[in-house]
Design a protein around this motif. Structure first.
Motif, PDB file in Angstrom:
ATOM      1  N   LEU B  23      -3.546  -2.199  96.186  1.00 15.10           N
ATOM      2  CA  LEU B  23      -2.337  -1.383  96.265  1.00 15.10           C
ATOM      3  C   LEU B  23      -1.548  -1.459  94.954  1.00 15.10           C
ATOM      4  CD1 LEU B  23      -1.555   0.260  98.739  1.00 15.10           C
ATOM      5  CD2 LEU B  23       0.132  -1.469  99.284  1.00 15.10           C
ATOM      6  N   LEU B  24      -1.532  -2.645  94.372  1.00 16.95           N
ATOM      7  CA  LEU B  24      -0.807  -2.826  93.109  1.00 16.95           C
ATOM      8  C   LEU B  24      -1.431  -1.982  91.999  1.00 16.95           C
ATOM      9  CD1 LEU B  24       1.428  -4.333  91.575  1.00 16.95           C
ATOM     10  CD2 LEU B  24      -0.213  -6.155  91.115  1.00 16.95           C
ATOM     11  N   VAL B  25      -2.745  -1.988  91.923  1.00 18.76           N
ATOM     12  CA  VAL B  25      -3.401  -1.229  90.853  1.00 18.76           C
ATOM     13  C   VAL B  25      -3.225   0.284  91.096  1.00 18.76           C
ATOM     14  CG1 VAL B  25      -5.777  -1.000  91.731  1.00 18.76           C
ATOM     15  CG2 VAL B  25      -5.404  -1.357  89.311  1.00 18.76           C
ATOM     16  N   LEU B  30       0.013   5.309  89.741  1.00 24.81           N
ATOM     17  CA  LEU B  30       0.917   6.382  90.159  1.00 24.81           C
ATOM     18  C   LEU B  30       2.252   6.323  89.419  1.00 24.81           C
ATOM     19  CD1 LEU B  30       0.310   6.239  94.026  1.00 24.81           C
ATOM     20  CD2 LEU B  30      -0.458   8.030  92.483  1.00 24.81           C
ATOM     21  N   LEU B  31       2.658   5.125  89.030  1.00 26.69           N
ATOM     22  CA  LEU B  31       4.009   4.969  88.484  1.00 26.69           C
ATOM     23  C   LEU B  31       4.070   4.756  86.971  1.00 26.69           C
ATOM     24  CD1 LEU B  31       5.271   2.697  91.335  1.00 26.69           C
ATOM     25  CD2 LEU B  31       6.391   4.816  90.680  1.00 26.69           C
ATOM     26  N   GLU B  32       3.017   4.256  86.404  1.00 27.73           N
ATOM     27  CA  GLU B  32       2.979   3.923  84.972  1.00 27.73           C
ATOM     28  C   GLU B  32       4.118   2.969  84.593  1.00 27.73           C
ATOM     29  OE1 GLU B  32       2.939   8.059  83.607  1.00 27.73           O
ATOM     30  OE2 GLU B  32       1.006   7.613  82.687  1.00 27.73           O
ATOM     31  N   ASN B  33       4.535   2.162  85.510  1.00 24.75           N
ATOM     32  CA  ASN B  33       5.598   1.202  85.247  1.00 24.75           C
ATOM     33  C   ASN B  33       5.257  -0.058  86.044  1.00 24.75           C
ATOM     34  OD1 ASN B  33       7.915  -0.385  85.429  1.00 24.75           O
ATOM     35  ND2 ASN B  33       9.314   1.356  85.513  1.00 24.75           N
ATOM     36  N   PRO B  34       4.687  -1.073  85.377  1.00 27.43           N
ATOM     37  CA  PRO B  34       4.189  -2.236  86.117  1.00 27.43           C
ATOM     38  C   PRO B  34       5.256  -2.962  86.922  1.00 27.43           C
ATOM     39  CG  PRO B  34       4.062  -2.585  83.722  1.00 27.43           C
ATOM     40  CD  PRO B  34       4.424  -1.155  83.935  1.00 27.43           C
ATOM     41  N   HIS B  35       6.498  -2.998  86.395  1.00 25.04           N
ATOM     42  CA  HIS B  35       7.569  -3.685  87.130  1.00 25.04           C
ATOM     43  C   HIS B  35       7.864  -2.966  88.446  1.00 25.04           C
ATOM     44  CE1 HIS B  35       8.410  -6.368  83.839  1.00 25.04           C
ATOM     45  NE2 HIS B  35       8.453  -5.337  83.008  1.00 25.04           N
ATOM     46  N   LEU B  36       8.018  -1.648  88.306  1.00 24.62           N
ATOM     47  CA  LEU B  36       8.322  -0.852  89.490  1.00 24.62           C
ATOM     48  C   LEU B  36       7.136  -0.843  90.458  1.00 24.62           C
ATOM     49  CD1 LEU B  36      10.851   0.662  90.250  1.00 24.62           C
ATOM     50  CD2 LEU B  36       9.838   2.760  89.373  1.00 24.62           C
ATOM     51  N   MET B 127      14.924   0.891  86.744  1.00 26.88           N
ATOM     52  CA  MET B 127      14.641  -0.513  86.431  1.00 26.88           C
ATOM     53  C   MET B 127      14.327  -1.262  87.719  1.00 26.88           C
ATOM     54  SD  MET B 127      17.591  -1.226  83.574  1.00 26.88           S
ATOM     55  CE  MET B 127      17.272  -2.955  83.325  1.00 26.88           C
ATOM     56  N   SER B 128      13.386  -2.186  87.624  1.00 27.76           N
ATOM     57  CA  SER B 128      13.034  -2.956  88.824  1.00 27.76           C
ATOM     58  C   SER B 128      14.082  -4.041  89.048  1.00 27.76           C
ATOM     59  CB  SER B 128      11.654  -3.591  88.650  1.00 27.76           C
ATOM     60  OG  SER B 128      11.731  -4.624  87.708  1.00 27.76           O
TER      61      SER B 128
END
Lengths: 296, 170
Positions: B23-25, B30-36, B127-128
């Motif tokens: 799910l993380l990958v 989908l988001l191109e933002n690893p924090h989010l 921002m996350s």
């Protein structure tokens, strides 16, 4: 060869795609078929390949997962104040999940008091979805899979499974392949004797036909094979095998299957328009009838 | 209150182990933002946990989680658009640029400036919580609470000031 040593056409084809192509397909939703099993297989395949391309080792992933789970219990579970979703959000969530058309999922509870008030939004949303998202997705599905197919058209074999990976090949895999060619047979609820496991799905193009094959095997190299052939110029007399005197006509789902056997194998054959389905395998007559019953 | 049986808890933990990395990958794609991505993956499991009855009945847990992840992403986008739309409504400058000063000006006096800055960072800059917590130098838990309360205060004040236009669009 054990099942986990084999790889489906899905993995093989997806591995030919760049990470960017996979990401684009994922974002567009072009891979989603609405069939739970097929979508799950695709989700697993895409994520497996993306994970493969990540430099993180499985041990590191396990460690990260454990850490994330600890964080989850600490910050995300059991504290309404810590989640951004309030009651209204959950109402919307239920509506969203119901709209995903999950064929085998239980329906979520209907939304309560606000539903009537908000229906015009949903109507508009549905229209926008169909016009803005639905059509491009349908187009993208066609284009994505067409690309994959045409990419490998140089040889006669369009699809073939081989090699290793952990995902099994099953009727859903075969059905996903058939869906690309608009064939009249549905194997979604296919029954096969438990002893057989899927080993290969393939599509081969011949000058006058396209042939899709789903092979299953059991110990001692016993095979069960489903072959769907589409004749481009209609089925000619040469394409139709001569009748066997011992053949039994078995009628199911408005189709007549000719069931016969020779030496060790049972055969069943039926025709629908330009398509021919042949089932052959080392199975009993009862099993053949049960298989036919499960084909729609 | 979320009542969870032992079996449901075991199933949830098993699903977490089975699907977290997948799910993380997918979220990162989908988001191109690893924090989010990390945060929305956790939010996805939080929904599964809060909806454990339905989640445990699901035959295809990965599909269920993936659809939930998509829902979280859509919600995040919807919230952002809604916030911007309201800013445009308040300022009567639809189509303008939405930098921090513009947002602060649009909602000046509505809620404390700290709240607005926090909402701007969270909703517009996406921002996350982890990014915010290091910036604000507070715990993750406190950070989530502050965002949640800032949102509630904003909604209440906006309704009071401009009527019921804060109603979320479906």
């Amino acid at each position: 060869m054990p099942l986990d040593k084999r790889e489906s056409f899905l993995y093989q084809k997806l591995r030919q795609s760049s990470t960017e192509e996979l990401e684009n397909a994922l974002r567009s939703g072009s891979w989603e078929t609405g069939d739970d099993a097929a979508d799950r297989a695709m989700l697993i395949a895409i994520s497996d390949i993306l994970l493969e391309r990540d430099n993180t080792t499985p041990e590191q992933f396990m460690e990260e997962t454990e850490k994330a789970l600890d964080e989850f219990w600490k910050y995300y579970a059991n504290d309404a104040d810590k989640t951004e979703f309030d009651t209204e959000d959950f109402e919307r969530f239920d509506e969203f999940m119901n709209a995903q058309k999950p064929a085998s999922e239980p329906a979520l509870p209907a939304s309560s008091k606000r539903k009537r008030k908000r229906w015009p939004y949903w109507l508009a949303g549905a229209a926008v979805f169909v016009l803005v998202i639905g059509f491009p997705i349908a187009k993208a599905i066609n284009s994505y899979f067409s690309d994959v197919v045409h990419h490998s058209l140089e040889g006669k074999e369009l699809y073939s499974s081989s090699d290793t990976y952990k995902n099994s090949i099953d009727a859903a895999t075969f059905q996903a392949l058939l869906d690309m060619y608009d064939t009249p047979f549905s194997f979604r609820n296919l029954w096969t004797p438990e002893i057989f496991v899927g080993i290969e799905v393939s599509t081969t193009e011949y000058p006058e036909s396209i042939q899709h094959t789903f092979s299953l095997s059991a110990p001692e190299d016993v095979l069960l094979v489903f072959t769907v052939t589409e004749y481009k110029n209609g089925i000619t007399t040469t394409a139709v095998e001569s009748n066997n005197d011992q053949a039994e006509d078995y009628s199911r789902n408005d189709r007549i299957y000719q069931i016969s056997n020779n030496t060790s194998n049972m055969y069943a054959i039926t025709y629908v328009d330009n398509f021919r389905l042949i089932i052959s395998g080392n199975i009993t007559s009862e099993e053949m009838h049960k298989i036919i019953d499960s084909i729609e | 209150m979320n009542i969870v049986s032992k079996e449901q808890r075991a199933l949830f933990i098993q699903s977490y182990h089975d699907h977290y990395d997948r799910l993380l990958v997918l979220a990162e794609c989908l988001l191109e933002n690893p924090h989010l991505a990390e945060e929305l993956t956790q939010e996805t499991f939080a929904i599964a946990w809060n909806r454990i009855g339905l989640f445990s009945e699901s035959n295809y847990s990965l599909n269920w989680l993936y659809n939930t992840l998509k829902y979280c992403i859509i919600e995040r986008d919807r919230e952002r658009e809604c916030f911007l739309e309201q800013a445009a409504f308040a300022e009567d400058t639809a189509g303008g640029s939405y930098d921090e000063e513009h947002i602060l000006l649009a909602y000046q006096g509505l809620v404390p400036e700290d709240d607005l800055r926090l909402l701007y960072q969270r909703i517009i800059l996406q921002m996350s919580y982890k990014q915010l917590m290091s910036e604000l130098n507070i715990s993750l838990s406190a950070c989530k609470m502050r965002v949640s309360r800032a949102k509630a205060r904003f909604r209440k004040a906006y309704r009071r000031e401009f009527g019921n236009n804060t109603e979320k669009k479906s």
